[in-house]
Design a protein around this motif. Structure first.
Motif, PDB file in Angstrom:
ATOM      1  N   ALA A  47       0.885  -1.343   0.028  1.00  0.00           N
ATOM      2  CA  ALA A  47      -0.111   0.040   0.116  1.00  0.00           C
ATOM      3  C   ALA A  47       0.892   1.292  -0.008  1.00  0.00           C
ATOM      4  O   ALA A  47       0.499   2.302  -0.651  1.00  0.00           O
ATOM      5  CB  ALA A  47      -1.055  -0.043   1.388  1.00  0.00           C
ATOM      6  N   ALA A  48       1.676   1.237   0.897  1.00  0.00           N
ATOM      7  CA  ALA A  48       2.701   2.457   0.849  1.00  0.00           C
ATOM      8  C   ALA A  48       3.506   2.633  -0.337  1.00  0.00           C
ATOM      9  O   ALA A  48       3.778   3.616  -1.119  1.00  0.00           O
ATOM     10  CB  ALA A  48       3.842   2.429   2.307  1.00  0.00           C
ATOM     11  N   GLY A  49       3.887   1.552  -0.852  1.00  0.00           N
ATOM     12  CA  GLY A  49       4.621   1.312  -2.305  1.00  0.00           C
ATOM     13  C   GLY A  49       3.698   1.851  -3.321  1.00  0.00           C
ATOM     14  O   GLY A  49       4.207   2.889  -4.282  1.00  0.00           O
ATOM     15  N   TYR A  72      12.616   0.316  -4.545  1.00  0.00           N
ATOM     16  CA  TYR A  72      11.855  -0.085  -3.428  1.00  0.00           C
ATOM     17  C   TYR A  72      11.629  -1.645  -3.174  1.00  0.00           C
ATOM     18  O   TYR A  72      12.085  -2.141  -2.118  1.00  0.00           O
ATOM     19  CB  TYR A  72      10.272   0.620  -3.593  1.00  0.00           C
ATOM     20  N   VAL A  73      11.428  -2.247  -4.260  1.00  0.00           N
ATOM     21  CA  VAL A  73      11.484  -3.589  -4.333  1.00  0.00           C
ATOM     22  C   VAL A  73      12.661  -4.172  -3.957  1.00  0.00           C
ATOM     23  O   VAL A  73      13.005  -5.303  -3.185  1.00  0.00           O
ATOM     24  CB  VAL A  73      10.796  -4.272  -5.730  1.00  0.00           C
ATOM     25  N   ALA A  74      13.789  -3.661  -4.648  1.00  0.00           N
ATOM     26  CA  ALA A  74      15.219  -4.036  -4.451  1.00  0.00           C
ATOM     27  C   ALA A  74      15.489  -3.907  -2.954  1.00  0.00           C
ATOM     28  O   ALA A  74      16.176  -4.677  -2.513  1.00  0.00           O
ATOM     29  CB  ALA A  74      16.076  -3.502  -5.553  1.00  0.00           C
ATOM     30  N   ALA A  96      15.752   1.449   4.163  1.00  0.00           N
ATOM     31  CA  ALA A  96      14.593   2.606   3.954  1.00  0.00           C
ATOM     32  C   ALA A  96      14.987   4.003   3.957  1.00  0.00           C
ATOM     33  O   ALA A  96      14.753   4.773   3.017  1.00  0.00           O
ATOM     34  CB  ALA A  96      13.613   2.741   5.392  1.00  0.00           C
ATOM     35  N   GLY A  97      16.434   4.219   4.404  1.00  0.00           N
ATOM     36  CA  GLY A  97      16.847   5.506   4.337  1.00  0.00           C
ATOM     37  C   GLY A  97      17.495   5.754   2.967  1.00  0.00           C
ATOM     38  O   GLY A  97      17.557   6.786   2.349  1.00  0.00           O
ATOM     39  N   ALA A  98      18.045   4.601   2.567  1.00  0.00           N
ATOM     40  CA  ALA A  98      18.685   4.533   0.974  1.00  0.00           C
ATOM     41  C   ALA A  98      17.474   4.867  -0.081  1.00  0.00           C
ATOM     42  O   ALA A  98      17.752   5.756  -0.784  1.00  0.00           O
ATOM     43  CB  ALA A  98      19.391   3.324   0.576  1.00  0.00           C
ATOM     44  N   VAL A  99      16.317   4.291   0.154  1.00  0.00           N
ATOM     45  CA  VAL A  99      15.208   4.661  -0.928  1.00  0.00           C
ATOM     46  C   VAL A  99      14.532   6.014  -0.710  1.00  0.00           C
ATOM     47  O   VAL A  99      14.312   6.756  -1.477  1.00  0.00           O
ATOM     48  CB  VAL A  99      14.018   3.394  -0.587  1.00  0.00           C
TER      49      VAL A  99
END
Length: 112
Positions: A47-49, A72-74, A96-99
């Motif tokens: 959902a967030a994606g 995001y998936v990676a 999460a920080g990287a994305v």
């Protein structure tokens, strides 16, 4: 007494997308861990994606949305082997920080 109309708060779309992406990774993991129901965490992650992807598409177009969705998936997939090295929460927070950083950088550049 007359009151001035409140100025609506404008949150940059780059911040919304970055927050949704990071929140999905962290929230999805947290929900899965605390409820012990991995599919429920997956629902939050997806959902967030979807929210982030919609924002990425609005801000940067389809190529941006596809590229950042792939990231995001990676990040989700990469958090699993990383967790074996540094622990689950540190791995989730790292990806999460990287994305979020990638999202912020790409969408700010696309919007500006």
């Amino acid at each position: 007494m007359a009151t001035a109309a409140a100025t609506p708060l404008r949150i940059p779309s780059a911040a919304v997308a970055a927050g949704a992406a990071a929140g999905g990774l962290v929230g999805g993991y947290g929900i899965a861990r605390w409820t012990k129901k991995r599919p429920l965490g997956g629902v939050a992650l997806a959902a967030a994606g979807a929210v982030a992807a919609r924002q990425w598409q609005r801000t940067g177009g389809t190529k941006t949305a596809v590229g950042l969705s792939a990231a995001y998936v990676a990040a989700f997939a990469g958090s699993h082997p990383l967790a074996k090295k540094i622990g689950a929460w540190p791995a989730v927070l790292t990806v999460a920080g990287a994305v979020a950083a990638a999202s912020w950088t790409v969408t700010r550049r696309a919007a500006g």
